[in-house]
Design a protein around this motif. Structure first.
Motif, PDB file in Angstrom:
ATOM      1  N   ILE A 297       0.903  -1.179  -0.189  1.00  0.00           N
ATOM      2  CA  ILE A 297       0.161  -0.103   0.083  1.00  0.00           C
ATOM      3  C   ILE A 297       0.873   1.148   0.154  1.00  0.00           C
ATOM      4  CG2 ILE A 297      -1.971   1.288   1.108  1.00  0.00           C
ATOM      5  CD1 ILE A 297      -2.740  -1.250   2.511  1.00  0.00           C
ATOM      6  N   ARG A 298       0.976   1.869  -1.013  1.00  0.00           N
ATOM      7  CA  ARG A 298       1.706   3.200  -1.276  1.00  0.00           C
ATOM      8  C   ARG A 298       3.262   2.558  -1.328  1.00  0.00           C
ATOM      9  NH1 ARG A 298      -1.863   8.049   1.756  1.00  0.00           N
ATOM     10  NH2 ARG A 298      -3.416   8.164   0.127  1.00  0.00           N
ATOM     11  N   GLY A 299       3.746   1.685  -1.732  1.00  0.00           N
ATOM     12  CA  GLY A 299       4.982   1.516  -1.827  1.00  0.00           C
ATOM     13  C   GLY A 299       5.544   0.955  -0.513  1.00  0.00           C
ATOM     14  N   GLY A 300       6.727   0.225  -0.605  1.00  0.00           N
ATOM     15  CA  GLY A 300       7.355  -0.395   0.531  1.00  0.00           C
ATOM     16  C   GLY A 300       7.916   0.480   1.201  1.00  0.00           C
ATOM     17  N   ASN A 301       8.304   0.448   2.741  1.00  0.00           N
ATOM     18  CA  ASN A 301       8.766   1.453   3.666  1.00  0.00           C
ATOM     19  C   ASN A 301      10.124   0.724   4.280  1.00  0.00           C
ATOM     20  OD1 ASN A 301       6.412   3.111   3.528  1.00  0.00           O
ATOM     21  ND2 ASN A 301       5.549   1.838   4.796  1.00  0.00           N
ATOM     22  N   SER A 302      10.264  -0.484   4.180  1.00  0.00           N
ATOM     23  CA  SER A 302      11.240  -1.421   5.060  1.00  0.00           C
ATOM     24  C   SER A 302      12.187  -2.333   4.123  1.00  0.00           C
ATOM     25  CB  SER A 302      10.724  -1.969   6.112  1.00  0.00           C
ATOM     26  OG  SER A 302      11.688  -2.614   6.864  1.00  0.00           O
ATOM     27  N   LEU A 303      13.391  -2.245   4.671  1.00  0.00           N
ATOM     28  CA  LEU A 303      14.351  -3.248   3.904  1.00  0.00           C
ATOM     29  C   LEU A 303      14.387  -4.679   4.612  1.00  0.00           C
ATOM     30  CD1 LEU A 303      17.408  -0.808   3.421  1.00  0.00           C
ATOM     31  CD2 LEU A 303      15.591  -1.536   1.700  1.00  0.00           C
ATOM     32  N   ASN A 304      14.373  -4.638   5.938  1.00  0.00           N
ATOM     33  CA  ASN A 304      14.414  -5.928   6.506  1.00  0.00           C
ATOM     34  C   ASN A 304      13.060  -6.333   7.455  1.00  0.00           C
ATOM     35  OD1 ASN A 304      17.216  -7.506   6.553  1.00  0.00           O
ATOM     36  ND2 ASN A 304      17.531  -5.338   6.393  1.00  0.00           N
ATOM     37  N   ASN A 868      -5.895  11.846  -4.261  1.00  0.00           N
ATOM     38  CA  ASN A 868      -4.917  11.956  -3.046  1.00  0.00           C
ATOM     39  C   ASN A 868      -3.439  11.886  -3.587  1.00  0.00           C
ATOM     40  OD1 ASN A 868      -6.370  11.118  -0.324  1.00  0.00           O
ATOM     41  ND2 ASN A 868      -7.138   9.971  -2.053  1.00  0.00           N
ATOM     42  N   TYR A 869      -2.840  12.908  -2.916  1.00  0.00           N
ATOM     43  CA  TYR A 869      -1.379  13.180  -3.053  1.00  0.00           C
ATOM     44  C   TYR A 869      -0.692  12.871  -1.721  1.00  0.00           C
ATOM     45  CZ  TYR A 869       3.296  15.411  -3.303  1.00  0.00           C
ATOM     46  OH  TYR A 869       4.499  15.502  -3.255  1.00  0.00           O
ATOM     47  N   LYS A 902       6.653   8.827  -2.701  1.00  0.00           N
ATOM     48  CA  LYS A 902       5.821   9.780  -3.035  1.00  0.00           C
ATOM     49  C   LYS A 902       4.801   9.355  -4.018  1.00  0.00           C
ATOM     50  CE  LYS A 902       8.981  13.541  -2.381  1.00  0.00           C
ATOM     51  NZ  LYS A 902       9.719  14.642  -2.919  1.00  0.00           N
ATOM     52  N   GLY A 903       3.667   9.791  -4.281  1.00  0.00           N
ATOM     53  CA  GLY A 903       2.814   9.195  -5.022  1.00  0.00           C
ATOM     54  C   GLY A 903       1.390   9.859  -5.070  1.00  0.00           C
ATOM     55  N   ILE A 904       0.514   9.690  -6.333  1.00  0.00           N
ATOM     56  CA  ILE A 904      -0.818  10.496  -6.502  1.00  0.00           C
ATOM     57  C   ILE A 904      -1.622   9.163  -6.799  1.00  0.00           C
ATOM     58  CG2 ILE A 904      -0.249  10.812  -9.032  1.00  0.00           C
ATOM     59  CD1 ILE A 904      -1.929  13.279  -8.333  1.00  0.00           C
ATOM     60  N   GLU A 905      -2.758   9.206  -6.436  1.00  0.00           N
ATOM     61  CA  GLU A 905      -3.972   8.381  -6.545  1.00  0.00           C
ATOM     62  C   GLU A 905      -5.251   8.836  -6.966  1.00  0.00           C
ATOM     63  OE1 GLU A 905      -2.564   5.490  -2.767  1.00  0.00           O
ATOM     64  OE2 GLU A 905      -4.539   6.717  -2.737  1.00  0.00           O
ATOM     65  N   LEU A 906      -5.781   8.274  -7.871  1.00  0.00           N
ATOM     66  CA  LEU A 906      -7.346   8.733  -8.489  1.00  0.00           C
ATOM     67  C   LEU A 906      -8.025   7.455  -8.517  1.00  0.00           C
ATOM     68  CD1 LEU A 906      -9.149  10.853  -9.733  1.00  0.00           C
ATOM     69  CD2 LEU A 906      -8.206  10.291 -11.712  1.00  0.00           C
ATOM     70  N   GLU A 907      -9.204   7.627  -7.870  1.00  0.00           N
ATOM     71  CA  GLU A 907     -10.265   6.617  -7.637  1.00  0.00           C
ATOM     72  C   GLU A 907     -11.537   7.335  -8.095  1.00  0.00           C
ATOM     73  OE1 GLU A 907      -8.793   3.779  -4.080  1.00  0.00           O
ATOM     74  OE2 GLU A 907     -10.093   5.743  -3.579  1.00  0.00           O
ATOM     75  N   ASN A 925      -9.495   2.880 -10.932  1.00  0.00           N
ATOM     76  CA  ASN A 925      -8.456   3.500 -10.219  1.00  0.00           C
ATOM     77  C   ASN A 925      -6.991   3.533 -10.936  1.00  0.00           C
ATOM     78  OD1 ASN A 925      -6.724   1.449  -8.984  1.00  0.00           O
ATOM     79  ND2 ASN A 925      -8.801   0.873  -8.530  1.00  0.00           N
ATOM     80  N   ILE A 926      -6.554   4.649 -10.877  1.00  0.00           N
ATOM     81  CA  ILE A 926      -4.985   4.553 -11.241  1.00  0.00           C
ATOM     82  C   ILE A 926      -3.996   5.266 -10.325  1.00  0.00           C
ATOM     83  CG2 ILE A 926      -5.251   6.827 -12.429  1.00  0.00           C
ATOM     84  CD1 ILE A 926      -3.372   6.005 -14.571  1.00  0.00           C
ATOM     85  N   ALA A 927      -2.919   4.877 -10.019  1.00  0.00           N
ATOM     86  CA  ALA A 927      -1.970   5.218  -9.133  1.00  0.00           C
ATOM     87  C   ALA A 927      -0.375   5.144  -9.693  1.00  0.00           C
ATOM     88  CB  ALA A 927      -2.026   4.533  -7.717  1.00  0.00           C
ATOM     89  N   HIS A 928       0.233   6.052  -8.827  1.00  0.00           N
ATOM     90  CA  HIS A 928       1.824   6.417  -9.437  1.00  0.00           C
ATOM     91  C   HIS A 928       2.413   6.388  -8.111  1.00  0.00           C
ATOM     92  CE1 HIS A 928       5.574   6.975 -11.415  1.00  0.00           C
ATOM     93  NE2 HIS A 928       5.648   8.193 -10.642  1.00  0.00           N
ATOM     94  N   ASN A 929       3.310   5.456  -7.794  1.00  0.00           N
ATOM     95  CA  ASN A 929       4.183   5.793  -6.685  1.00  0.00           C
ATOM     96  C   ASN A 929       5.845   5.678  -7.013  1.00  0.00           C
ATOM     97  OD1 ASN A 929       4.561   5.393  -3.584  1.00  0.00           O
ATOM     98  ND2 ASN A 929       5.997   4.056  -4.481  1.00  0.00           N
ATOM     99  N   LYS A 930       6.617   6.698  -6.503  1.00  0.00           N
ATOM    100  CA  LYS A 930       7.870   6.855  -6.809  1.00  0.00           C
ATOM    101  C   LYS A 930       8.652   6.552  -5.310  1.00  0.00           C
ATOM    102  CE  LYS A 930      11.593   9.627  -8.729  1.00  0.00           C
ATOM    103  NZ  LYS A 930      12.162   8.678  -9.414  1.00  0.00           N
TER     104      LYS A 930
END
Length: 1012
Positions: A297-304, A868-869, A902-907, A925-930
């Motif tokens: 959900i909105r990209g990964g936050n962790s390495l381990n 959403n941004y 960082k990202g933007i979502e449209l539903e 829906n369409i979303a982009h996450n960097k």
């Protein structure tokens, strides 16, 4: 006929009052409670024979007590029970009566004096109802109506419910306001309900329509028209520890449409999320039946640490960590020849949940929505609520579905039998092979040719077709619901999924029962119980499962010139793969690899959630929850001694691996809902304590006399591997609060905070606080928007907050000891040694998230959407740090590095057609996450290469590069093959390259091919 019966413990709803049979009133103490909480107990109070009312004596005295209390005292001294309408007696809340012994009729006359109430008696039931005549005079028993037929005081009301186009609506809930008396309409929209008072009001509700409150007004027949809802703005969505109207939500929350979700025969609900919510990415772990998924959900936050979201099912939190609830390796022994403890096909963490049981599903994305879950909310939260019972007649729903699946192998171009035979002859001629020594699939050659007549072979054997099939998934479910005093909803289901890979199958049987009851006017009860039994047969699909060749890989390398079966129907092993040359005893048939490896998971899951909710005063409730999650898994493994590499090397290899996970949860929280003028205030304040225990046992053996018993007699193995046992206990203690304030139904403020304490971290860092704040502005409610008709809804949202992540392996902050053997005087001894360097300063990963959102609606909510941004920054990453080996260790867990998303979502949701029984909705829906690795946490280091061994056994690397996304694959970029010597000579190339080798791009243009 329905009425309230006031008992010593609870009011009980009953029926058939005028029946001549003895009436039994059942009082629920508890329904089904796990043994660790309470024992199941059902109290049944019999009415007995009605006493002659004038002979009954009671002793009662009142000093400013309510009439209800007086009736309870009478019940406790007699065999009589009272029936009444709560609203009719609640006004008489301060009665005074000297204490003495009187006859029951005299007592009742005194109690009902100066009221507009009277009573009648039928057997052991005393019904109290409003009397249009003057109130009774104290002491005059004769004014009481005794013996009147109780049925005459109940009014039967019939009706029909339709929509605005006069289409009958079935399944509509019809409830008498302020009571538990309720029914549902039939398929033609008809209903019949009994009321006590002609002034009663009926609450009519149905999904997709506006709820109506209809006064009966002494009518016996009603025609009710329901109006379609206003685009779901009034719909209730589930948030952490409560609910909220959709239009009052300040965080980023997506409600998933689950109306048709049970029609797709997939094993787990997480797979059905794909494409249904913006910013949610679903990837299945493998093609095996019952395989788990990876959710972002909105990209990964962790390495381990885990990047999986938190699932909350009926209030119980479950991390979507597939490995947490599945057996580890086949033997759990890295030196056994059967793989490592992390090997195997992970099962889905929510496979136990039947999709047909789901009532609603919400995806919580931003910090304002997830901070209430603190240390587990950084990766998002998915809240699932299962179906609850509705008052009315019993309903049974049968659902069945089937699906087919095939393997898309059109892009895999393989030689047929004739082509392969011709190529083999050409190869032998080129190599001048004339002897059978290197020939593993033929014993003789003819003039140096392995296949004298290739053209006669034809298509030969397509080995991919031999190890694949058309997959079939079948799902059958029976759902039931209903109830009056006790509302219930449940299901029994069976799922059978066979994938296109031969030998891969998943079977699950599940049972669910949810019960609710209003025990008293101030105490309610809710219990949700689920049981799931499943088996997963895993096909050895790659090198990780058999340490040499999986069925699919073997099919790609097998000889298409050979038949799959011999003339007698037995498997033909002559079409095997090249290892038969060095290990001629191994009979590598791709079919045998798919059928001769036992790799089965047997899993039993029990989930029980129990809660009691007390109504303290108006607008204030207190809830106590106790929950159990139990997952018992057994993995059976056996490698055949003749047809698998693992089994052949040790003359059969078998093992059993058991994992048991149990989690206990206790939660206590209060909710307050108050209105002060134009301010609507609601809050949640609570405490949570969760204990999780994990146990495992791994046993294995090899060197079996035959393969007949497989792993069911491990003692028969000549080599016994050391038994491994494991036990881990984790604790999580939390305090949480959420404060909401709505001003003039325009301006919404939310503050959320959670204080978490985890046993996984060092003494000074066990506790962390995760706050968030949010503001929402209903622009559409402003006066200047009243004339703007293009918008039917417009709301701005902004939020910022902190969430955490503590989902790493346990005991990383502790110094651990390992066990090893060493010789003393030629005798092997067992000793311990420091094995893990703990870090007492280890602390939480922390994610800071900003969200800016806009909710909108057009054409009277026929078209709705959300934009959403967001920006997420995660610091103090939990990861392994390399340290000098002269310390005695190679790595230590530490908090280093940071990641940004960082990202933007449209539903969008649109109702294209809504006419009568036909409707057509579209969701998109369409979303982009960097994602960006902003800091590696190592001084003067911008790049790290993390090595791993992919399928096939060739080493590869994943790169961690500052300023780039996590997990970039690092390797050479191809641009074709060298077709001749001149082509090879003019380009830089790798050492040893020749004609036919791949061309490598010189990316930096220095004239050399390097790994830079």
């Amino acid at each position: 006929m329905n009425f309230y019966a006031s008992g010593a413990i609870s009011r009980v709803l009953t029926k058939t009052i005028a029946s001549r049979n003895c009436l039994f009133l059942m009082k629920l103490s508890c329904l089904f409670i796990p043994s660790f909480l309470l024992c199941a107990n059902l109290l049944i109070a019999g009415t007995g024979s009605a006493q002659k009312i004038r002979e009954v004596k009671v002793t009662i005295g009142l000093a400013g007590e309510p009439l209800r209390s007086a009736l309870a005292q009478v019940e406790s001294q007699t065999t009589y029970k009272f029936a009444f309408v709560e609203s009719q007696i609640s006004a008489y809340d301060r009665l005074y009566l000297p204490k003495q012994t009187r006859s029951l009729p005299e007592t009742l006359s005194l109690l009902l004096a100066n009221t507009n109430l009277t009573y009648t008696v039928k057997k052991s039931i005393i019904a109290i109802f409003q009397n249009e005549r003057p109130a009774a005079i104290p002491g005059q028993v004769e004014t009481t109506v005794v013996g009147k037929d109780i049925a005459t005081i109940f009014l039967p009301v019939r009706g029909r419910v339709t929509d605005e186009k006069n289409t009958p609506l079935g399944g509509v809930s019809v409830v008498v306001k302020g009571t538990n008396t309720g029914v549902t309409t039939d398929a033609l929209g008809n209903f019949s309900i009994n009321i006590v008072d002609g002034s009663a009001r009926l609450i009519i509700s149905n999904v997709g329509f506006q709820t109506q409150e209809v006064p009966v007004s002494d009518r016996s027949s009603l025609n009710i028209i329901l109006v379609a809802g206003d685009g779901k703005l009034e719909d209730v969505v589930v948030i952490g520890y409560g609910t909220s109207r959709k239009k009052d939500v300040t965080g980023s929350v997506t409600s998933v449409n689950v109306k048709k979700i049970d029609e797709v025969p997939l094993p787990s609900i997480d797979q059905l999320l794909s494409g249904r919510a913006g910013g949610v990415q679903i990837n299945q772990a493998s093609g095996q039946a019952g395989a788990g998924t990876s959710i972002r959900i909105r990209g990964g936050n962790s390495l381990n640490g885990t990047n999986e979201p938190l699932f909350v099912v009926d209030g119980f939190p479950i991390i979507n960590d597939n490995d947490a609830y599945s057996p580890s390796g086949p033997l759990g022994l890295s030196n056994s020849g059967a793989g490592n403890p992390r090997q195997g096909n992970s099962t889905g963490a929510l496979n136990w949940l039947n999709p047909a049981d789901i009532e609603s599903m919400e995806v919580l994305k931003d910090a304002s929505a997830t901070a209430i879950y603190g240390s587990r909310g950084a990766n998002g939260v998915i809240i699932i609520t299962t179906k609850r019972g509705k008052a009315g007649q019993a309903r049974i729903n049968l659902t069945s579905s089937a699906g087919f699946s095939t393997l898309n192998d059109n892009k895999i171009e393989l030689m047929n039998g004739s082509q392969y035979a011709a190529y083999s002859n050409l190869y032998n001629a080129e190599k001048n092979i004339t002897t059978p020594t290197p020939v593993w699939y033929k014993d003789t050659t003819v003039d140096g040719k392995l296949f004298p007549t290739p053209d006669k072979i034809g298509e030969g054997t397509n080995w991919l077709k031999q190890v694949t099939r058309t997959g079939l998934a079948q799902n059958y479910s029976v759902g039931f619901s209903g109830g009056k005093d006790v509302l219930y909803a449940g299901s029994v289901s069976m799922l059978d999924q066979q994938t296109p890979i031969l030998g891969s199958r998943y079977k699950r049987g599940s049972f669910r029962l949810n019960m609710q009851s209003q025990l008293t006017d101030w105490l309610s009860f809710d219990n949700s119980f689920a049981l799931s039994l499943s088996t997963i047969d895993n096909s050895p699909s790659d090198v990780r499962d058999v340490q040499k060749f999986g069925a699919f890989e073997a099919a790609l390398a097998a000889n298409p010139a050979e038949p799959a079966y011999n003339a007698d129907g037995s498997l033909n092993y002559s079409g095997g793969i090249v290892d038969n040359a060095t290990k001629p005893g191994i009979k590598y048939s791709p079919i045998a690899l798919a059928t001769d490896v036992l790799n089965r998971n047997s899993i039993q899951t029990v989930v029980d959630n129990l809660s009691f909710k007390a109504h303290i005063v108006r607008g204030v409730n207190f809830e106590v929850r106790g929950s159990l999650f139990s997952n018992d898994a057994l993995r059976d493994i056996y490698y055949n001694s003749k047809t698998t590499f693992n089994g052949f090397m040790v003359n059969g290899l078998g093992g059993k691996n058991t994992n048991n996970s149990k989690s206990y949860l206790i939660e206590n929280f209060a909710t307050v809902n108050k209105t002060f003028g134009r301010n609507v205030f609601n809050s949640v304040l609570g405490y949570s304590y969760q204990k999780t225990e994990y146990r495992s046992i791994n046993i294995g053996a090899s060197g079996f006399p035959n393969d007949n018993l497989k792993n069911e007699n491990l003692a028969a193995g000549s080599t016994q591997y050391p038994t491994q046992t494991n036990r881990i206990e984790d604790l999580l203690s939390s305090y949480y609060v959420r404060l909401n304030n709505i001003i003039s139904d325009k301006y919404l403020f939310t503050f959320t905070g959670r204080l978490d304490g985890s046993s996984k971290f060092g003494a000074g860092n066990k506790w962390a606080f995760f706050p968030s704040g949010a503001f929402s502005w209903k622009i559409k409610e402003e006066d200047f928007m009243k004339t703007v008709t293009s918008f039917s809804d417009l709301k701005l949202r902004i939020s910022y907050g902190l969430t955490g992540n503590q989902a790493i392996q346990s005991l990383q902050s502790k110094f651990l000891l390992g066990v090893n053997n060493y010789p003393i005087n030629g005798v092997l001894q067992t000793g311990v040694y420091p094995s893990v360097l703990g870090n007492p300063k280890l602390k939480w990963e922390t994610t800071r998230q900003f969200n800016l959102g806009l909710d909108f609606g057009f054409i009277n909510q026929r078209v709705t959407g959300s934009l959403n941004y967001y920006v997420k920054n995660t610091d103090n990453l939990l990861q392994q740090k390399v340290i000098p080996t002269n310390s005695g260790y190679s790595t230590i867990f530490d908090n280093i590095g940071s990641i940004s998303n960082k990202g933007i979502e449209l539903e969008l949701h649109g109702t294209v057609i809504k006419s009568g029984k036909f409707s057509w909705d579209i969701d998109a829906n369409i979303a982009h996450n960097k994602q960006k690795l902003t800091d590696l946490g190592l001084p003067k280091v911008d790049t790290l290469l993390v090595g791993f061994q992919p399928v096939g056994g060739t080493s590869a690397y994943v790169s961690l590069i500052k300023g780039q996304p996590v997990g970039l694959f690092y390797g050479y970029r191809n641009k074709g093959v060298y077709t001749d010597q001149s082509d090879l000579d003019k380009d830089p190339h790798l050492p040893g390259a020749k004609v036919g080798s791949r061309k490598i791009r010189d990316l930096d243009g220095d004239g050399q091919i390097t790994d830079k």
